[in-house]
Scaffold this motif. Structure first.
Motif, PDB file in Angstrom:
ATOM      1  N   GLY A  53     -35.641-117.714  30.052  1.00 10.95           N
ATOM      2  CA  GLY A  53     -35.107-118.357  28.846  1.00 10.95           C
ATOM      3  C   GLY A  53     -35.553-117.613  27.585  1.00 10.95           C
ATOM      4  N   GLU A  54     -36.797-117.231  27.555  1.00 14.83           N
ATOM      5  CA  GLU A  54     -37.356-116.539  26.396  1.00 14.83           C
ATOM      6  C   GLU A  54     -36.659-115.187  26.199  1.00 14.83           C
ATOM      7  N   MET A  55     -36.422-114.513  27.315  1.00 12.53           N
ATOM      8  CA  MET A  55     -35.763-113.219  27.297  1.00 12.53           C
ATOM      9  C   MET A  55     -34.377-113.337  26.644  1.00 12.53           C
ATOM     10  N   VAL A  56     -33.630-114.362  27.055  1.00 14.06           N
ATOM     11  CA  VAL A  56     -32.290-114.580  26.502  1.00 14.06           C
ATOM     12  C   VAL A  56     -32.388-114.867  24.998  1.00 14.06           C
ATOM     13  N   HIS A  57     -33.364-115.691  24.631  1.00 17.38           N
ATOM     14  CA  HIS A  57     -33.552-116.077  23.235  1.00 17.38           C
ATOM     15  C   HIS A  57     -33.792-114.833  22.366  1.00 17.38           C
ATOM     16  N   VAL A  58     -34.717-113.989  22.805  1.00 14.81           N
ATOM     17  CA  VAL A  58     -35.050-112.767  22.047  1.00 14.81           C
ATOM     18  C   VAL A  58     -33.852-111.824  21.983  1.00 14.81           C
ATOM     19  N   ALA A  59     -33.179-111.649  23.127  1.00 14.91           N
ATOM     20  CA  ALA A  59     -32.052-110.715  23.181  1.00 14.91           C
ATOM     21  C   ALA A  59     -30.931-111.158  22.242  1.00 14.91           C
ATOM     22  N   ARG A  60     -30.624-112.451  22.269  1.00 16.80           N
ATOM     23  CA  ARG A  60     -29.527-112.932  21.416  1.00 16.80           C
ATOM     24  C   ARG A  60     -29.870-112.751  19.952  1.00 16.80           C
ATOM     25  N   ALA A  61     -31.132-113.025  19.600  1.00 14.13           N
ATOM     26  CA  ALA A  61     -31.553-112.871  18.199  1.00 14.13           C
ATOM     27  C   ALA A  61     -31.406-111.416  17.751  1.00 14.13           C
ATOM     28  N   LEU A  62     -31.613-110.487  18.683  1.00 13.66           N
ATOM     29  CA  LEU A  62     -31.582-109.057  18.317  1.00 13.66           C
ATOM     30  C   LEU A  62     -30.230-108.405  18.617  1.00 13.66           C
ATOM     31  N   GLY A  63     -29.281-109.184  19.147  1.00 12.01           N
ATOM     32  CA  GLY A  63     -27.952-108.627  19.418  1.00 12.01           C
ATOM     33  C   GLY A  63     -27.892-107.688  20.609  1.00 12.01           C
ATOM     34  N   VAL A  64     -28.777-107.943  21.594  1.00 12.12           N
ATOM     35  CA  VAL A  64     -28.761-107.126  22.813  1.00 12.12           C
ATOM     36  C   VAL A  64     -28.237-107.986  23.962  1.00 12.12           C
ATOM     37  N   ARG A  65     -27.287-107.430  24.744  1.00 11.93           N
ATOM     38  CA  ARG A  65     -26.754-108.173  25.891  1.00 11.93           C
ATOM     39  C   ARG A  65     -27.570-107.876  27.138  1.00 11.93           C
ATOM     40  N   ILE A  66     -27.717-108.892  28.005  1.00 16.20           N
ATOM     41  CA  ILE A  66     -28.480-108.717  29.240  1.00 16.20           C
ATOM     42  C   ILE A  66     -27.562-108.850  30.463  1.00 16.20           C
ATOM     43  N   ILE A  67     -27.675-107.876  31.370  1.00 16.96           N
ATOM     44  CA  ILE A  67     -27.029-107.978  32.690  1.00 16.96           C
ATOM     45  C   ILE A  67     -28.148-108.277  33.679  1.00 16.96           C
ATOM     46  N   GLY A  68     -27.989-109.346  34.462  1.00 21.66           N
ATOM     47  CA  GLY A  68     -29.042-109.755  35.385  1.00 21.66           C
ATOM     48  C   GLY A  68     -29.838-110.909  34.811  1.00 21.66           C
ATOM     49  N   PRO A  69     -31.150-110.921  34.983  1.00 24.05           N
ATOM     50  CA  PRO A  69     -31.957-109.939  35.715  1.00 24.05           C
ATOM     51  C   PRO A  69     -31.708-110.040  37.229  1.00 24.05           C
ATOM     52  N   ASN A  70     -32.476-109.189  37.998  1.00 25.08           N
ATOM     53  CA  ASN A  70     -32.387-109.270  39.457  1.00 25.08           C
ATOM     54  C   ASN A  70     -31.010-108.763  39.909  1.00 25.08           C
ATOM     55  N   CYS A  71     -30.627-107.585  39.393  1.00 19.18           N
ATOM     56  CA  CYS A  71     -29.283-107.064  39.680  1.00 19.18           C
ATOM     57  C   CYS A  71     -29.271-105.538  39.672  1.00 19.18           C
ATOM     58  N   LEU A  72     -28.124-104.955  39.964  1.00 23.47           N
ATOM     59  CA  LEU A  72     -27.986-103.500  39.970  1.00 23.47           C
ATOM     60  C   LEU A  72     -27.173-102.967  38.791  1.00 23.47           C
ATOM     61  N   GLY A  73     -26.557-103.845  38.015  1.00 21.18           N
ATOM     62  CA  GLY A  73     -25.860-103.401  36.804  1.00 21.18           C
ATOM     63  C   GLY A  73     -24.424-102.962  37.021  1.00 21.18           C
ATOM     64  N   VAL A  74     -24.058-101.888  36.308  1.00 20.15           N
ATOM     65  CA  VAL A  74     -22.643-101.551  36.165  1.00 20.15           C
ATOM     66  C   VAL A  74     -22.259-100.285  36.944  1.00 20.15           C
ATOM     67  N   TYR A  75     -21.097-100.339  37.589  1.00 17.23           N
ATOM     68  CA  TYR A  75     -20.452 -99.164  38.186  1.00 17.23           C
ATOM     69  C   TYR A  75     -19.175 -98.922  37.398  1.00 17.23           C
ATOM     70  N   ARG A  76     -19.085 -97.720  36.808  1.00 14.88           N
ATOM     71  CA  ARG A  76     -17.901 -97.403  35.996  1.00 14.88           C
ATOM     72  C   ARG A  76     -17.566 -95.962  36.320  1.00 14.88           C
ATOM     73  N   PRO A  77     -16.759 -95.765  37.360  1.00 16.67           N
ATOM     74  CA  PRO A  77     -16.548 -94.400  37.875  1.00 16.67           C
ATOM     75  C   PRO A  77     -16.084 -93.426  36.806  1.00 16.67           C
ATOM     76  N   GLU A  78     -15.268 -93.892  35.883  1.00 19.55           N
ATOM     77  CA  GLU A  78     -14.723 -92.993  34.854  1.00 19.55           C
ATOM     78  C   GLU A  78     -15.821 -92.280  34.057  1.00 19.55           C
ATOM     79  N   LEU A  79     -16.971 -92.965  33.886  1.00 18.37           N
ATOM     80  CA  LEU A  79     -18.084 -92.374  33.120  1.00 18.37           C
ATOM     81  C   LEU A  79     -19.147 -91.737  34.004  1.00 18.37           C
TER      82      LEU A  79
END
Lengths: 481, 481
Positions: free
Chosen positions: B116-142
């Motif tokens: 919860g704290e992580m989300v709170h801090v991220a939103r205040a600073l304008g940073v988006r979070i994927i996860g946690p506990n995940c592998l993130g993004v696959y974008r073959p074009e890049l």
């Protein structure tokens, strides 16, 4: 007309003649099978032109063969079938397997008449017919076979199959997964020896403990029902009934000249007889795996343990959907698992300690053994299911971190199996490449040698074990296993 | 709080930092993936110790990186997550994918609070979070990827997946069968970016034509339902909802900290939204195959043509059971098929001329083409299904007679597909050995290049095509395909 007991003649030939052997043809394929399978008797290839093939004398006809012949494989055209029956009787043969097609399955009056005539002549002369339009008998103990890659050693499963192609596929597929056969028969149009007589024989066959059948249709429903009851009372019977839809019935008629019959009647008949109905060939193999490797047990409380959080969740779902219960683990069991983890790692982060138990992050075989052993000895579960992937699908690591995990896990499971009475089943997921499949087949072999059934998906495992339990519930006094 | 549109930041990073890169660890695995996938931007490995890895400077922290960073992959412990968010914001990063676990999925108050704290801090600073506990993004074009063997070329399928292991398996498995992805996200605990926001984004994503999702649970049911309606109105959405049983829900909670919700509610919600519900990962791939390779069509009259009498009967049964009709063929079509056979062979014995049409004994590619073409141009069927085995399961011949038959058959089917408007699907049976699987994969590649969907069993083909037809029936004005 009672013919019981007479089927010994098709399972114990000491000499075989093959009618219609020409180089590169189907006759030679049967000859190759016998030679490559090490048939333990005399083999007589026949062809009007004579000559020699693979070091054997080719005789112009059965009348020219110097010694008695027990069993004949026919690869000659349908129009010569009657003469072959007469020649076979004269040579002392007791049975003919007709690969030859072109009879009732053609849908023509001509084909039906010829098939009827063939049966008439054969019965008058005391010769039994397998088929026509079939591959005949596989009897590993004698080296009698219709595919060179079938196992040479025998086992305790009998399979009867109205389709030749399906017989080959089923035996090959089951054999790769460790199943061995007492005998198998591809019986085609079933003009003489039919599914009912085969089932009656197998009911009393001491070397057969499990029976499976692929049936497109039967001619004498009453006799079939009685045969099914008899064999099902004695041992598990797995039935794949094909031709259950209108179009399927039409297909069965043109495949083996069979009347498929109403699917509802079949459903009721199989249920009443206590047979196990399955719907595809893979399910037949799954049931053989269950009956050959699971000990008889009761209870539906399952513990799931394995690799991959997502796979653990899906495995849990599949067993739940099939009517199993996955009880939460009491705190003391979770504590024991935690202790087992702490013997190897600093923390249990990344593990799931309740049922399912996720052990993806346990790096040692000893640690995996400790956890599986705790679960197997907990008396709140009736069956322990281990699940994992062959490839490293739980990791972004490229085959490095995970590559020996499956062996460590199955090795630990085999050890636990040998030390406890708890039924244990394995599920392998995510077979994508041929590398994966080779690895899966190797692990499957290891597991089957250790008495551990292995299934190719959680859904298939849950379905097969559910049917296994229901069979035993309906057969409390079964003599088998 | 509306956040629509903002997900561009996670799909288009031009520079990536990886926090927690140590030799042989998970951080290096992510680094290897980016390098091996040819990521088209700057890569900054981070480790307090500094140094060099695979020719790249390792920076002690984000503050030391010389240029702006768009996207951060976190492989550091949970306790350092908040500091990483602050550092990321300072470096100009718009998003962080947390491989890092140890949050709500632990089931502890501590984990929930930290998340919860992580989300709170991220939103205040304008940073988006994927996860946690995940592998993130696959974008073959890049060249942005979380497994080095994912395809480098992009496609038109998007996949979002709450499980990292299942994301890897699904992408690998579908890729082997010819499917290519526009983007995929392993999104774990979904503390900030969740399934609903991803679905809303994908509804409007021009490069995505089909969406698939593996979901263990959602937090905001109303928003999810609305997102699902939106995306389903625009393109086909395939949903694998896990954690549907009590035990599955408990498993989901300890896997991704998710509330799985009542299965009945899910069933209703998915139905109302017009989404396609499937029950395992193989079914997800099957649906992708159907939507990527089948043209939109109507009607349930199926023609079956292929090898192996028994397989033809079983294929017919499976399509019949899934609600398809297999009409008998009129005499003139049967006569045309007979003529096609007579061009090559002396007789049609051993063939089945009605629906199903058994062509096991047709030895030439031209003959197979003629028969398939007759069936494809007959307007009494809506879909033509070709079925066969890779190995010679229809024959006792040991791989000789049959070895090139599958290629001849798929080649003929591809030619017919290119010349007619008839929808055509292929079914491959009896994959037993790794040799079979390699051959099946090769044929599958050929077929997908020719726009022919290929399925691994008749039951799976029938189920997938039934769902495909029902989707299109419910979406008469769909813009897709």
């Amino acid at each position: 007309m009672s013919r019981e007991g007479s089927l010994d003649v098709i399972f114990n030939p000491t000499s075989v003649a093959i009618a219609g052997v020409a180089s590169g043809g189907i006759g030679q394929a049967f000859l190759d099978c016998l030679l490559d399978s090490g048939f333990k008797g005399n083999i007589y290839p026949l062809n009007p032109k004579g000559g020699e093939i693979r070091g054997l004398t080719v005789y112009p006809s059965l009348r020219d063969v110097p010694r008695p012949v027990d069993y004949v494989i026919s690869c000659i055209p349908a129009r010569s079938a009657i003469q072959l029956i007469k020649d076979s009787a004269a040579a002392g043969a007791k049975a003919i397997a007709f690969f030859t097609a072109g009879f009732s399955e053609m849908g023509s009056e001509e084909g039906r008449v010829l098939e009827g005539e063939m049966v008439h002549v054969a019965r008058a002369l005391g010769v039994r017919i397998i088929g026509p339009n079939c591959l005949g008998v596989y009897r590993p103990e004698l080296g009698l076979s219709f595919a060179s890659d079938f196992p040479g050693e025998g086992g305790r499963v009998a399979f009867i199959c109205q389709s030749g192609g399906n017989a080959i596929y089923l035996i090959r597929s089951a054999a790769r997964r460790g199943i061995r056969f007492s005998k198998a028969v591809s019986y085609g149009n079933a003009c003489d020896i039919d599914e009912s007589e085969l089932l009656e024989y197998l009911a009393e066959d001491a070397e057969t403990e499990v029976v499976a059948a692929y049936i497109e249709g039967v001619k004498d429903g009453r006799r079939f029902h009685s045969a099914l009851r008899k064999v099902s009372a004695a041992k598990p019977v797995i039935i794949l009934k094909a031709g259950g839809t209108d179009a399927g019935a039409r297909a069965a008629a043109s495949h083996t000249g069979t009347l498929a019959g109403s699917d509802d009647i079949w459903t009721r008949a199989l249920e009443q007889a206590g047979a196990i109905r399955v719907h595809d060939l893979e399910e037949v193999v799954d049931m053989l795996i269950a009956f050959c490797y699971l000990p008889r047990f009761e209870g539906r409380r399952v513990g799931v343990c394995g690799a991959g959080g997502g796979h653990n969740v899906l495995t849990t779902d599949q067993f739940g959907a099939a009517g199993f219960v996955l009880p939460p683990l009491p705190q003391y069991v979770q504590d024991e698992i935690r202790q087992a983890i702490r013997k190897v790692l600093k923390s249990e982060a990344g593990f799931m300690l309740d049922n399912p138990v996720d052990v993806t992050n346990m790096p040692t075989s000893e640690g995996l053994y400790d956890i599986l052993k705790k679960l197997a000895t907990y008396d709140g579960i009736d069956l322990l299911v281990g699940q994992f992937s062959v490839n490293n699908s739980g990791w972004p690591y490229q085959s490095s971190g995970y590559s020996s995990w499956p062996e460590a896990f199955t090795g630990a499971a085999a050890r636990v199996r040998s030390e406890t009475n708890k039924p244990l089943a394995m599920v392998i997921h995510a077979v994508i490449s041929s590398w994966d499949l080779d690895k899966a087949l190797g692990l499957e072999r290891q597991c089957s040698e250790a008495g551990l059934p292995m299934f190719r998906s959680a859904a298939r495992a849950a379905k097969a074990i559910d049917r296994f339990l229901r069979y035993h519930k309906n057969h409390p006094v079964s003599a088998s296993r």
